[in-house]
Design a protein around this motif. Structure first.
Motif, PDB file in Angstrom:
ATOM      1  N   UNK A   1      15.888   2.842   5.326  1.00 31.21           N
ATOM      2  CA  UNK A   1      15.904   4.090   4.568  1.00 31.21           C
ATOM      3  C   UNK A   1      14.505   4.694   4.495  1.00 31.21           C
ATOM      4  N   UNK A   2      13.495   3.874   4.259  1.00 32.79           N
ATOM      5  CA  UNK A   2      12.133   4.412   4.174  1.00 32.79           C
ATOM      6  C   UNK A   2      11.678   4.979   5.522  1.00 32.79           C
ATOM      7  N   UNK A   3      12.050   4.316   6.592  1.00 27.29           N
ATOM      8  CA  UNK A   3      11.673   4.805   7.925  1.00 27.29           C
ATOM      9  C   UNK A   3      12.364   6.134   8.219  1.00 27.29           C
ATOM     10  N   UNK A   4      13.648   6.219   7.935  1.00 31.16           N
ATOM     11  CA  UNK A   4      14.394   7.460   8.196  1.00 31.16           C
ATOM     12  C   UNK A   4      13.865   8.595   7.324  1.00 31.16           C
TER      13      UNK A   4
ATOM     14  N   UNK B   1       9.471  15.671  -1.377  1.00 29.15           N
ATOM     15  CA  UNK B   1       9.830  14.702  -0.349  1.00 29.15           C
ATOM     16  C   UNK B   1       8.905  13.500  -0.353  1.00 29.15           C
ATOM     17  N   UNK B   2       7.616  13.758  -0.557  1.00 28.15           N
ATOM     18  CA  UNK B   2       6.659  12.647  -0.650  1.00 28.15           C
ATOM     19  C   UNK B   2       6.937  11.780  -1.873  1.00 28.15           C
ATOM     20  N   UNK B   3       7.348  12.393  -2.976  1.00 28.97           N
ATOM     21  CA  UNK B   3       7.671  11.621  -4.179  1.00 28.97           C
ATOM     22  C   UNK B   3       8.888  10.727  -3.926  1.00 28.97           C
ATOM     23  N   UNK B   4       9.921  11.282  -3.304  1.00 27.47           N
ATOM     24  CA  UNK B   4      11.122  10.491  -3.001  1.00 27.47           C
ATOM     25  C   UNK B   4      10.763   9.338  -2.056  1.00 27.47           C
ATOM     26  N   UNK B   5       9.949   9.641  -1.060  1.00 26.54           N
ATOM     27  CA  UNK B   5       9.507   8.606  -0.125  1.00 26.54           C
ATOM     28  C   UNK B   5       8.696   7.532  -0.846  1.00 26.54           C
TER      29      UNK B   5
ATOM     30  N   UNK C   1       8.927   6.616  -3.965  1.00 25.19           N
ATOM     31  CA  UNK C   1       9.842   5.792  -4.772  1.00 25.19           C
ATOM     32  C   UNK C   1      10.503   4.728  -3.886  1.00 25.19           C
ATOM     33  N   UNK C   2      10.938   5.132  -2.696  1.00 25.51           N
ATOM     34  CA  UNK C   2      11.553   4.166  -1.777  1.00 25.51           C
ATOM     35  C   UNK C   2      10.546   3.100  -1.339  1.00 25.51           C
ATOM     36  N   UNK C   3       9.309   3.519  -1.087  1.00 27.91           N
ATOM     37  CA  UNK C   3       8.273   2.556  -0.685  1.00 27.91           C
ATOM     38  C   UNK C   3       7.905   1.612  -1.824  1.00 27.91           C
ATOM     39  N   UNK C   4       7.894   2.136  -3.045  1.00 30.50           N
ATOM     40  CA  UNK C   4       7.631   1.265  -4.201  1.00 30.50           C
ATOM     41  C   UNK C   4       8.759   0.258  -4.386  1.00 30.50           C
ATOM     42  N   UNK C   5       9.985   0.669  -4.141  1.00 29.61           N
ATOM     43  CA  UNK C   5      11.106  -0.266  -4.225  1.00 29.61           C
ATOM     44  C   UNK C   5      10.956  -1.366  -3.172  1.00 29.61           C
ATOM     45  N   UNK C   6      10.551  -0.990  -1.967  1.00 23.01           N
ATOM     46  CA  UNK C   6      10.318  -1.982  -0.914  1.00 23.01           C
ATOM     47  C   UNK C   6       9.189  -2.931  -1.302  1.00 23.01           C
ATOM     48  N   UNK C   7       8.160  -2.393  -1.935  1.00 24.59           N
ATOM     49  CA  UNK C   7       7.036  -3.213  -2.404  1.00 24.59           C
ATOM     50  C   UNK C   7       7.483  -4.198  -3.475  1.00 24.59           C
ATOM     51  N   UNK C   8       8.308  -3.738  -4.397  1.00 22.72           N
ATOM     52  CA  UNK C   8       8.819  -4.622  -5.457  1.00 22.72           C
ATOM     53  C   UNK C   8       9.643  -5.750  -4.850  1.00 22.72           C
ATOM     54  N   UNK C   9      10.481  -5.434  -3.877  1.00 24.68           N
ATOM     55  CA  UNK C   9      11.283  -6.463  -3.215  1.00 24.68           C
ATOM     56  C   UNK C   9      10.366  -7.510  -2.569  1.00 24.68           C
ATOM     57  N   UNK C  10       9.304  -7.045  -1.914  1.00 21.97           N
ATOM     58  CA  UNK C  10       8.365  -7.976  -1.279  1.00 21.97           C
ATOM     59  C   UNK C  10       7.644  -8.833  -2.317  1.00 21.97           C
TER      60      UNK C  10
ATOM     61  N   UNK D   1      -0.228   3.536  -0.910  1.00 22.91           N
ATOM     62  CA  UNK D   1      -1.220   4.587  -1.179  1.00 22.91           C
ATOM     63  C   UNK D   1      -1.202   5.768  -0.206  1.00 22.91           C
ATOM     64  N   UNK D   2      -0.556   5.654   0.948  1.00 15.91           N
ATOM     65  CA  UNK D   2      -0.564   6.762   1.900  1.00 15.91           C
ATOM     66  C   UNK D   2       0.157   8.024   1.406  1.00 15.91           C
ATOM     67  N   UNK D   3       1.367   7.937   0.849  1.00 12.62           N
ATOM     68  CA  UNK D   3       2.018   9.181   0.395  1.00 12.62           C
ATOM     69  C   UNK D   3       1.247   9.928  -0.701  1.00 12.62           C
ATOM     70  N   UNK D   4       0.713   9.247  -1.736  1.00 14.32           N
ATOM     71  CA  UNK D   4      -0.085  10.000  -2.713  1.00 14.32           C
ATOM     72  C   UNK D   4      -1.335  10.617  -2.086  1.00 14.32           C
ATOM     73  N   UNK D   5      -1.952   9.910  -1.157  1.00 17.72           N
ATOM     74  CA  UNK D   5      -3.115  10.459  -0.462  1.00 17.72           C
ATOM     75  C   UNK D   5      -2.723  11.711   0.317  1.00 17.72           C
ATOM     76  N   UNK D   6      -1.590  11.666   0.992  1.00 20.42           N
ATOM     77  CA  UNK D   6      -1.116  12.836   1.737  1.00 20.42           C
ATOM     78  C   UNK D   6      -0.862  14.006   0.798  1.00 20.42           C
ATOM     79  N   UNK D   7      -0.284  13.722  -0.369  1.00 19.36           N
ATOM     80  CA  UNK D   7      -0.012  14.791  -1.338  1.00 19.36           C
ATOM     81  C   UNK D   7      -1.309  15.430  -1.824  1.00 19.36           C
ATOM     82  N   UNK D   8      -2.290  14.618  -2.134  1.00 21.14           N
ATOM     83  CA  UNK D   8      -3.573  15.148  -2.616  1.00 21.14           C
ATOM     84  C   UNK D   8      -4.247  15.983  -1.527  1.00 21.14           C
TER      85      UNK D   8
END
Length: 131
Positions: free
Chosen positions: A18-21, A47-51, A53-62, A87-94
C-alpha cells in the motif's frame, strides 16, 4: 535467520504494498503537475500526509516486531532506512511549501519516487540471512 523467517518479515506484506502504490500514485500526480508548470497545492500536501500515516504504520509494525524479539539481518542499515522512511515525506512537504513553483511539485514527485526504493531496501535488510 532462515529464508522462512525472512519470508515472514514484518515489513513485507500488504502495508508495504500500500505504501509503495500510494507513493507511486502521488509521484505520478506530482510530476504531471510539475510538467503542467503548476505549483503543488493542498491536495499534494494531503497526499503526503496520507502517505506519512501509512509509513508510520509500517514503522510501528517493524518496531513491534523488534520489541517482540525479531531481528533484521542488517540492524544498522535497517534503522537508517526506517528513519529515512519516516522523515522524507515531511521534508518533501516543507521543501514544497518553500518552493511554490513547479519545482515544489517536482520535489514531491522525486521524493515519492525514492520512497518505494527505501521500502524495498527496508525489506531487503530485514531478509539478509546471517546478519
Amino acid at each position: 535467520m532462515t529464508s522462512a523467517a525472512a519470508a515472514g518479515s514484518p515489513v513485507d506484506g500488504i502495508l508495504a504494498t500500500v505504501t509503495i502504490v500510494l507513493s507511486l500514485v502521488l509521484a505520478a500526480w506530482s510530476l504531471v503537475t510539475a510538467a503542467r508548470n503548476r505549483p503543488p497545492d493542498r491536495t499534494h500536501l494531503l497526499g503526503l500526509v496520507v502517505l506519512e500515516v501509512a509509513l508510520l504504520a509500517l514503522t510501528v509494525v517493524a518496531l513491534v516486531a523488534l520489541g517482540g524479539g525479531e531481528r533484521p539481518g542488517e540492524p544498522g542499515a535497517f534503522a537508517g532506512y526506517l528513519v529515512t522512511l519516516v522523515f522524507l515525506p515531511p521534508l518533501a512537504a516543507v521543501l514544497a511549501k518553500m518552493e511554490p513553483t513547479r519545482w515544489g511539485a517536482a520535489i514531491v514527485g522525486v521524493v515519492c519516487l525514492v520512497l518505494p526504493v527505501v521500502v524495498v531496501r527496508l525489506q531487503q535488510t530485514w531478509a539478509v540471512a546471517g546478519g
